[in-house]
Design a protein around this motif. Sequence first.
Motif, PDB file in Angstrom:
ATOM      1  N   ALA A   1     147.077 124.883 -22.971  1.00  0.00           N
ATOM      2  CA  ALA A   1     148.078 124.762 -22.612  1.00  0.00           C
ATOM      3  C   ALA A   1     147.738 122.691 -22.669  1.00  0.00           C
ATOM      4  CB  ALA A   1     146.838 124.279 -20.518  1.00  0.00           C
ATOM      5  N   SER A   2     146.566 122.106 -23.161  1.00  0.00           N
ATOM      6  CA  SER A   2     146.003 120.752 -23.568  1.00  0.00           C
ATOM      7  C   SER A   2     147.249 120.387 -24.725  1.00  0.00           C
ATOM      8  CB  SER A   2     144.688 120.879 -24.326  1.00  0.00           C
ATOM      9  OG  SER A   2     143.962 121.253 -22.678  1.00  0.00           O
ATOM     10  N   VAL A   3     147.251 121.879 -25.397  1.00  0.00           N
ATOM     11  CA  VAL A   3     147.814 121.035 -26.732  1.00  0.00           C
ATOM     12  C   VAL A   3     149.312 120.348 -26.192  1.00  0.00           C
ATOM     13  CG1 VAL A   3     149.449 121.483 -28.772  1.00  0.00           C
ATOM     14  CG2 VAL A   3     146.676 122.505 -27.935  1.00  0.00           C
ATOM     15  N   SER A   4     149.780 121.356 -25.121  1.00  0.00           N
ATOM     16  CA  SER A   4     150.908 121.721 -24.368  1.00  0.00           C
ATOM     17  C   SER A   4     151.095 119.729 -24.133  1.00  0.00           C
ATOM     18  CB  SER A   4     151.342 122.531 -23.712  1.00  0.00           C
ATOM     19  OG  SER A   4     152.861 122.547 -22.573  1.00  0.00           O
ATOM     20  N   ARG A   5     150.369 119.563 -23.389  1.00  0.00           N
ATOM     21  CA  ARG A   5     150.616 118.281 -22.101  1.00  0.00           C
ATOM     22  C   ARG A   5     150.109 116.964 -23.033  1.00  0.00           C
ATOM     23  NH1 ARG A   5     145.946 120.874 -19.497  1.00  0.00           N
ATOM     24  NH2 ARG A   5     147.038 121.287 -17.151  1.00  0.00           N
ATOM     25  N   VAL A   6     149.200 117.764 -24.054  1.00  0.00           N
ATOM     26  CA  VAL A   6     149.746 115.704 -25.366  1.00  0.00           C
ATOM     27  C   VAL A   6     151.129 115.537 -25.814  1.00  0.00           C
ATOM     28  CG1 VAL A   6     148.725 114.873 -27.908  1.00  0.00           C
ATOM     29  CG2 VAL A   6     146.869 115.795 -26.012  1.00  0.00           C
ATOM     30  N   LEU A   7     151.753 116.615 -26.534  1.00  0.00           N
ATOM     31  CA  LEU A   7     152.689 116.787 -26.989  1.00  0.00           C
ATOM     32  C   LEU A   7     154.567 116.524 -26.180  1.00  0.00           C
ATOM     33  CD1 LEU A   7     152.834 120.310 -29.300  1.00  0.00           C
ATOM     34  CD2 LEU A   7     152.197 117.402 -30.037  1.00  0.00           C
ATOM     35  N   SER A   8     153.699 116.680 -24.611  1.00  0.00           N
ATOM     36  CA  SER A   8     155.135 116.692 -23.908  1.00  0.00           C
ATOM     37  C   SER A   8     155.009 115.462 -23.248  1.00  0.00           C
ATOM     38  CB  SER A   8     154.957 116.837 -22.710  1.00  0.00           C
ATOM     39  OG  SER A   8     153.576 117.205 -21.936  1.00  0.00           O
ATOM     40  N   GLY A   9     153.613 114.477 -23.653  1.00  0.00           N
ATOM     41  CA  GLY A   9     154.260 112.973 -23.157  1.00  0.00           C
ATOM     42  C   GLY A   9     153.887 113.043 -21.718  1.00  0.00           C
ATOM     43  N   ASN A  10     154.094 113.992 -21.179  1.00  0.00           N
ATOM     44  CA  ASN A  10     154.416 114.009 -19.433  1.00  0.00           C
ATOM     45  C   ASN A  10     153.043 113.864 -18.245  1.00  0.00           C
ATOM     46  OD1 ASN A  10     156.222 113.904 -19.075  1.00  0.00           O
ATOM     47  ND2 ASN A  10     157.185 116.039 -19.296  1.00  0.00           N
ATOM     48  N   TYR A  11     151.758 113.991 -19.226  1.00  0.00           N
ATOM     49  CA  TYR A  11     150.952 114.735 -18.417  1.00  0.00           C
ATOM     50  C   TYR A  11     149.261 113.025 -18.951  1.00  0.00           C
ATOM     51  CZ  TYR A  11     152.589 118.623 -16.825  1.00  0.00           C
ATOM     52  OH  TYR A  11     153.629 119.218 -16.294  1.00  0.00           O
ATOM     53  N   PRO A  12     148.596 112.574 -18.181  1.00  0.00           N
ATOM     54  CA  PRO A  12     147.688 111.701 -19.080  1.00  0.00           C
ATOM     55  C   PRO A  12     146.290 112.704 -19.554  1.00  0.00           C
ATOM     56  CG  PRO A  12     147.611 112.489 -16.590  1.00  0.00           C
ATOM     57  CD  PRO A  12     148.343 112.484 -16.961  1.00  0.00           C
TER      58      PRO A  12
ATOM     59  N   SER B   1     143.135 112.460 -22.323  1.00  0.00           N
ATOM     60  CA  SER B   1     142.407 111.260 -22.870  1.00  0.00           C
ATOM     61  C   SER B   1     142.501 110.946 -24.377  1.00  0.00           C
ATOM     62  CB  SER B   1     140.818 112.181 -22.906  1.00  0.00           C
ATOM     63  OG  SER B   1     141.161 112.855 -23.953  1.00  0.00           O
ATOM     64  N   GLU B   2     142.003 109.512 -25.037  1.00  0.00           N
ATOM     65  CA  GLU B   2     142.648 109.257 -26.476  1.00  0.00           C
ATOM     66  C   GLU B   2     142.109 109.578 -27.165  1.00  0.00           C
ATOM     67  OE1 GLU B   2     144.377 107.188 -29.331  1.00  0.00           O
ATOM     68  OE2 GLU B   2     144.360 107.283 -27.045  1.00  0.00           O
ATOM     69  N   GLU B   3     140.558 110.607 -26.756  1.00  0.00           N
ATOM     70  CA  GLU B   3     140.248 111.160 -28.159  1.00  0.00           C
ATOM     71  C   GLU B   3     140.819 112.584 -27.822  1.00  0.00           C
ATOM     72  OE1 GLU B   3     137.920 114.681 -30.041  1.00  0.00           O
ATOM     73  OE2 GLU B   3     138.299 114.559 -27.616  1.00  0.00           O
ATOM     74  N   LEU B   4     141.466 113.319 -26.690  1.00  0.00           N
ATOM     75  CA  LEU B   4     142.214 114.712 -27.459  1.00  0.00           C
ATOM     76  C   LEU B   4     142.948 114.781 -27.705  1.00  0.00           C
ATOM     77  CD1 LEU B   4     142.730 117.476 -26.816  1.00  0.00           C
ATOM     78  CD2 LEU B   4     143.524 116.644 -24.258  1.00  0.00           C
ATOM     79  N   ARG B   5     143.747 112.969 -27.235  1.00  0.00           N
ATOM     80  CA  ARG B   5     144.919 112.729 -27.989  1.00  0.00           C
ATOM     81  C   ARG B   5     145.041 113.400 -29.257  1.00  0.00           C
ATOM     82  NH1 ARG B   5     148.484 109.045 -30.597  1.00  0.00           N
ATOM     83  NH2 ARG B   5     146.305 108.148 -30.608  1.00  0.00           N
TER      84      ARG B   5
ATOM     85  N   GLU C   1     152.745 101.738 -17.060  1.00  0.00           N
ATOM     86  CA  GLU C   1     152.538 103.032 -17.311  1.00  0.00           C
ATOM     87  C   GLU C   1     154.152 103.405 -17.715  1.00  0.00           C
ATOM     88  OE1 GLU C   1     151.910 106.930 -16.821  1.00  0.00           O
ATOM     89  OE2 GLU C   1     150.932 105.391 -16.526  1.00  0.00           O
ATOM     90  N   TYR C   2     154.696 102.445 -17.812  1.00  0.00           N
ATOM     91  CA  TYR C   2     156.429 102.717 -18.982  1.00  0.00           C
ATOM     92  C   TYR C   2     155.591 102.788 -20.172  1.00  0.00           C
ATOM     93  CZ  TYR C   2     160.561 102.407 -20.914  1.00  0.00           C
ATOM     94  OH  TYR C   2     162.032 102.273 -21.535  1.00  0.00           O
ATOM     95  N   GLN C   3     155.210 101.657 -20.615  1.00  0.00           N
ATOM     96  CA  GLN C   3     154.908 101.543 -21.844  1.00  0.00           C
ATOM     97  C   GLN C   3     154.100 102.878 -22.051  1.00  0.00           C
ATOM     98  OE1 GLN C   3     155.948  98.905 -23.613  1.00  0.00           O
ATOM     99  NE2 GLN C   3     157.496  98.331 -21.658  1.00  0.00           N
ATOM    100  N   LEU C   4     153.104 103.268 -21.957  1.00  0.00           N
ATOM    101  CA  LEU C   4     152.202 103.757 -22.009  1.00  0.00           C
ATOM    102  C   LEU C   4     152.987 104.960 -22.404  1.00  0.00           C
ATOM    103  CD1 LEU C   4     149.121 103.297 -19.614  1.00  0.00           C
ATOM    104  CD2 LEU C   4     149.397 103.024 -22.404  1.00  0.00           C
ATOM    105  N   ARG C   5     153.586 105.570 -21.185  1.00  0.00           N
ATOM    106  CA  ARG C   5     154.358 106.978 -21.930  1.00  0.00           C
ATOM    107  C   ARG C   5     155.466 107.308 -22.781  1.00  0.00           C
ATOM    108  NH1 ARG C   5     157.176 109.239 -15.651  1.00  0.00           N
ATOM    109  NH2 ARG C   5     157.703 110.348 -16.656  1.00  0.00           N
ATOM    110  N   MET C   6     156.367 105.842 -22.583  1.00  0.00           N
ATOM    111  CA  MET C   6     157.120 105.530 -24.167  1.00  0.00           C
ATOM    112  C   MET C   6     156.320 105.911 -25.572  1.00  0.00           C
ATOM    113  SD  MET C   6     159.936 105.118 -24.164  1.00  0.00           S
ATOM    114  CE  MET C   6     160.985 104.502 -22.478  1.00  0.00           C
TER     115      MET C   6
END
Length: 362
Positions: free
Chosen positions: A27-38, A40-44, A141-146
């Motif tokens: 689930a954590s990998v999926s969140r990182v790759l989807s870009g839809n969920y906040p 941590s920078e360390e996890l990313r 937030e837009y810039q971060l998600r992009m």
Amino acid sequence: MSQRKASGDSGRATIRDVAERAGVSVASVSRVLSGNYPVSEELRRRVMKVVRDLDYVTNAHARSLAGGGTPTVAILINHITGAAFAHVAQGVEGAASLRGWLSLVGTTGDDPERELALVNLMRQQGVAAVVLLGGAYDFDEYQLRMARFARSLDAAGSHLVLVGRPPLEGDVPATTVDYDNEGGAYAMASHLLSAGHRRVLVLPGHAELTTAQGRLKGARRAFEAYGVPFDPNLVLHGPYDYEHGYDAVEESLRRKLDFTAVLAGTDVVAAGAMQALRAAGLRVPEDVSIVGYDDIPLASQLTPQLTTVHVPYEEMGRVALRAVADRREGGSGRRKGGDGEHLVLGTHVVVRNSVMPPTRRP
């Protein structure tokens, strides 16, 4: 050579392989790759390192990018009828066609949420590149998600190209193909000031749009350089359409604002402003001068022909596609990861018949 676990797909890594190597949940990998969920920078960083090490791509469409198949580039544009960026799309499509690539076009309707959703969808479809056309929204937030989507595209072997907007901040794998937006507005405002105009109605575009911010900044800088006071009451924000040009001039005349020239954010806005002046019984340029921005074919079809800023939109599209092709073919020396490339094309004023010295002094 990177090591991969056998996964039933000729040894190709799966999302479970990424999760196991990174020591996190699927689930954590999926969140990182989807870009839809906040996250941590360390996890990313940890997940993206494993993604690169395993050369993991998110779906069958994306996996085909590394092999045969026809590369596809997705062109995302605010409105399909928008004349300026239709020329960018034409440049992208023409350059793609020469290489035997396919092009897809999607519209965002000036909606940042829809734009982000379309970028995510194109990432899932495994396109070779996503080309975003037009000004960006100045929201954190837009810039971060992009930026997260740019990294996800990069991990999947795709690439984000921003055309006509500022680059994303930080270490983001995206290419920016921009033009001297502020410089063009500075030159155009200087042209009006050198003709003797001191009270200029400025219609730069939506206040939160980076394109409008740059054009307003350029105009203000010209006033400062000429030592002429800039009146913020003569700035009216709104969309880049005919109706805004018409309504803004009509409102300004009703409020009895004193101006001898109009600096419109686009040629289409200028056309609307010109019609509003005529409806009020004013002549262009004898009573009020007017200038535009873009230099689309409409500018030379108006009466009088419109003085405007030329933007090399079609060339920007060709440059954007070449940047993607160079990455895929190794010509640019840039591969996955790393800082994005920022290319800037020049603009210049095209003098026609819509400006003359003011016949009255404010």
